[in-house]
Design a protein around this motif. Structure first.
Motif, PDB file in Angstrom:
ATOM      1  N   GLU A   1       6.473  -6.395   8.459  1.00  0.00           N
ATOM      2  CA  GLU A   1       5.193  -5.691   8.560  1.00  0.00           C
ATOM      3  C   GLU A   1       5.082  -4.605   7.498  1.00  0.00           C
ATOM      4  N   LEU A   2       6.189  -3.899   7.271  1.00  0.00           N
ATOM      5  CA  LEU A   2       6.199  -2.854   6.241  1.00  0.00           C
ATOM      6  C   LEU A   2       6.000  -3.453   4.851  1.00  0.00           C
ATOM      7  N   ARG A   3       6.629  -4.585   4.606  1.00  0.00           N
ATOM      8  CA  ARG A   3       6.499  -5.213   3.295  1.00  0.00           C
ATOM      9  C   ARG A   3       5.061  -5.686   3.059  1.00  0.00           C
ATOM     10  N   ASP A   4       4.457  -6.268   4.082  1.00  0.00           N
ATOM     11  CA  ASP A   4       3.060  -6.709   3.969  1.00  0.00           C
ATOM     12  C   ASP A   4       2.138  -5.517   3.718  1.00  0.00           C
ATOM     13  N   LEU A   5       2.394  -4.432   4.437  1.00  0.00           N
ATOM     14  CA  LEU A   5       1.584  -3.227   4.249  1.00  0.00           C
ATOM     15  C   LEU A   5       1.788  -2.647   2.858  1.00  0.00           C
ATOM     16  N   GLY A   6       3.025  -2.640   2.403  1.00  0.00           N
ATOM     17  CA  GLY A   6       3.315  -2.121   1.069  1.00  0.00           C
ATOM     18  C   GLY A   6       2.635  -2.933  -0.027  1.00  0.00           C
ATOM     19  N   ASP A   7       2.665  -4.251   0.127  1.00  0.00           N
ATOM     20  CA  ASP A   7       2.004  -5.114  -0.860  1.00  0.00           C
ATOM     21  C   ASP A   7       0.506  -4.848  -0.890  1.00  0.00           C
ATOM     22  N   ASP A   8      -0.078  -4.631   0.302  1.00  0.00           N
ATOM     23  CA  ASP A   8      -1.514  -4.353   0.379  1.00  0.00           C
ATOM     24  C   ASP A   8      -1.854  -3.021  -0.272  1.00  0.00           C
ATOM     25  N   ILE A   9      -1.000  -2.016  -0.056  1.00  0.00           N
ATOM     26  CA  ILE A   9      -1.242  -0.696  -0.661  1.00  0.00           C
ATOM     27  C   ILE A   9      -1.130  -0.780  -2.174  1.00  0.00           C
ATOM     28  N   GLN A  10      -0.146  -1.545  -2.658  1.00  0.00           N
ATOM     29  CA  GLN A  10      -0.002  -1.716  -4.102  1.00  0.00           C
ATOM     30  C   GLN A  10      -1.250  -2.357  -4.717  1.00  0.00           C
ATOM     31  N   LYS A  11      -1.807  -3.304  -3.974  1.00  0.00           N
ATOM     32  CA  LYS A  11      -2.964  -4.038  -4.479  1.00  0.00           C
ATOM     33  C   LYS A  11      -4.260  -3.253  -4.333  1.00  0.00           C
TER      34      LYS A  11
END
Length: 235
Positions: free
Chosen positions: A28-38
Motif C-alpha cells: 500500500e505504501l509503495r502504491d501511494l508513493g508511486d502515485d505521489i511521484q506521479k
C-alpha cells in the motif's frame, strides 16, 4: 531504505496520537508513493507542537520509492513537503477524523485503534470513541473493561461525552460497584444461615437471630456505609 541511511523518522518526532491508526502495508505504501511521484503530494502533513500528527504513511511512502525528504545536513526538507500546524486542536480527535474517513479499517484494526485511544484518552466516553471509529459503543465498553482489568487504563469516576461535557461514570465509582457485588447475605434485608457460620462467630449469629427486622436493617446500613468509606480511602 538502505541500511545506515538517515530516515525522516530519525529527525522528526511522531505524536502518540498518530500511532492510533495502524500503518499501511508495504505494498500500500509503495502504491501511494508511486502515485505521489506521479501526481505530487496534494494533501500536506500536519504538525502539532513540533511533532508529526498526520501524514506518517505519506512520508513513509515517499521515502520508500526514493523521494528525498531530508536536506544535506540531515533536516526535514520542508520546502518540498506541504505542511501546516494544527496547534490548539485535540490531537486525538484530529487524527481520527482524518483517518477514519480516509481509510477502511478491518474489525481487528478497529479493536486495536479502540485500545490505543483508550490508553491515550481514557477520559473520553465509550459513545464518543464509538462515534469516532464508527463502531458500537458496547464494543468500546468491552475493550475498556479488558484494559481496566489489566491495569492499562484507570477506572475514572468521570468521562467526557461527545458534547465535551464531563459526566460521572454511569456505572458508578469502583467502590460502589464492589459494594454492589457483595454476597446477598450481607445486603440489607437478607437473612443469615447460622448453620453455615464458623463457631467463632456464634455470639454474633445468636445476636442476629434475636434482633428484630428493623434492628437488622439499621445494622446492615451502618456496615454498608463503613465499607464504602474504607474502600474509597484505599481506592
Amino acid at each position: 531504505m538502505a541500511k545506515g541511511k538517515l530516515s525522516w523518522r530519525d529527525v522528526l518526532p511522531i505524536h502518540p496520537a498518530a500511532e492510533v491508526v495502524p500503518p499501511m502495508s508495504e505494498q500500500e505504501l509503495r502504491d501511494l508513493g508511486d502515485d505521489i511521484q506521479k501526481n505530487r503530494l496534494h494533501e500536506g502533513v500536519a504538525l502539532f507542537e513540533g511533532q508529526l500528527l498526520d501524514g506518517r504513511n505519506r512520508l513513509d511512502a515517499m521515502e520508500l520509492v526514493g523521494v528525498s525528504l531530508l536536506t544535506g545536513d540531515g533536516k526535514i526538507n520542508w520546502e518540498n513537503i506541504p505542511h501546516h500546524n494544527v496547534s490548539g486542536k485535540d490531537p486525538v480527535s484530529f487524527v481520527m477524523s482524518k483517518n477514519v474517513q480516509r481509510r477502511h479499517l478491518s474489525a481487528e484494526q478497529k479493536q486495536e485503534a479502540i485500545a490505543k485511544l483508550l490508553i491515550l484518552a481514557p477520559e473520553k466516553s465509550n459513545r464518543q470513541i464509538a462515534a469516532t471509529l464508527k463502531v458500537d459503543h458496547k464494543t468500546v465498553a468491552a475493550v475498556r473493561a479488558r484494559k481496566q482489568s489489566t491495569g492499562e487504563i484507570p477506572q475514572l469516576r468521570e468521562r467526557i461525552g461527545r458534547d465535551g461535557r464531563r459526566r460521572r461514570n454511569p456505572r458508578g465509582s469502583p467502590a460502589r460497584r464492589r459494594v454492589a457485588r457483595q454476597p446477598a447475605a450481607v445486603r440489607v434485608g437478607a437473612t443469615v444461615d447460622a448453620s453455615q457460620t464458623p463457631t467463632v462467630y456464634a455470639e454474633l449469629t445468636e445476636a442476629w437471630r434475636r434482633a428484630s427486622g428493623q434492628e437488622r436493617e439499621q445494622f446492615l446500613k451502618f456496615i454498608n456505609a463503613a465499607y464504602v468509606r474504607d474502600v474509597e480511602v484505599v481506592s
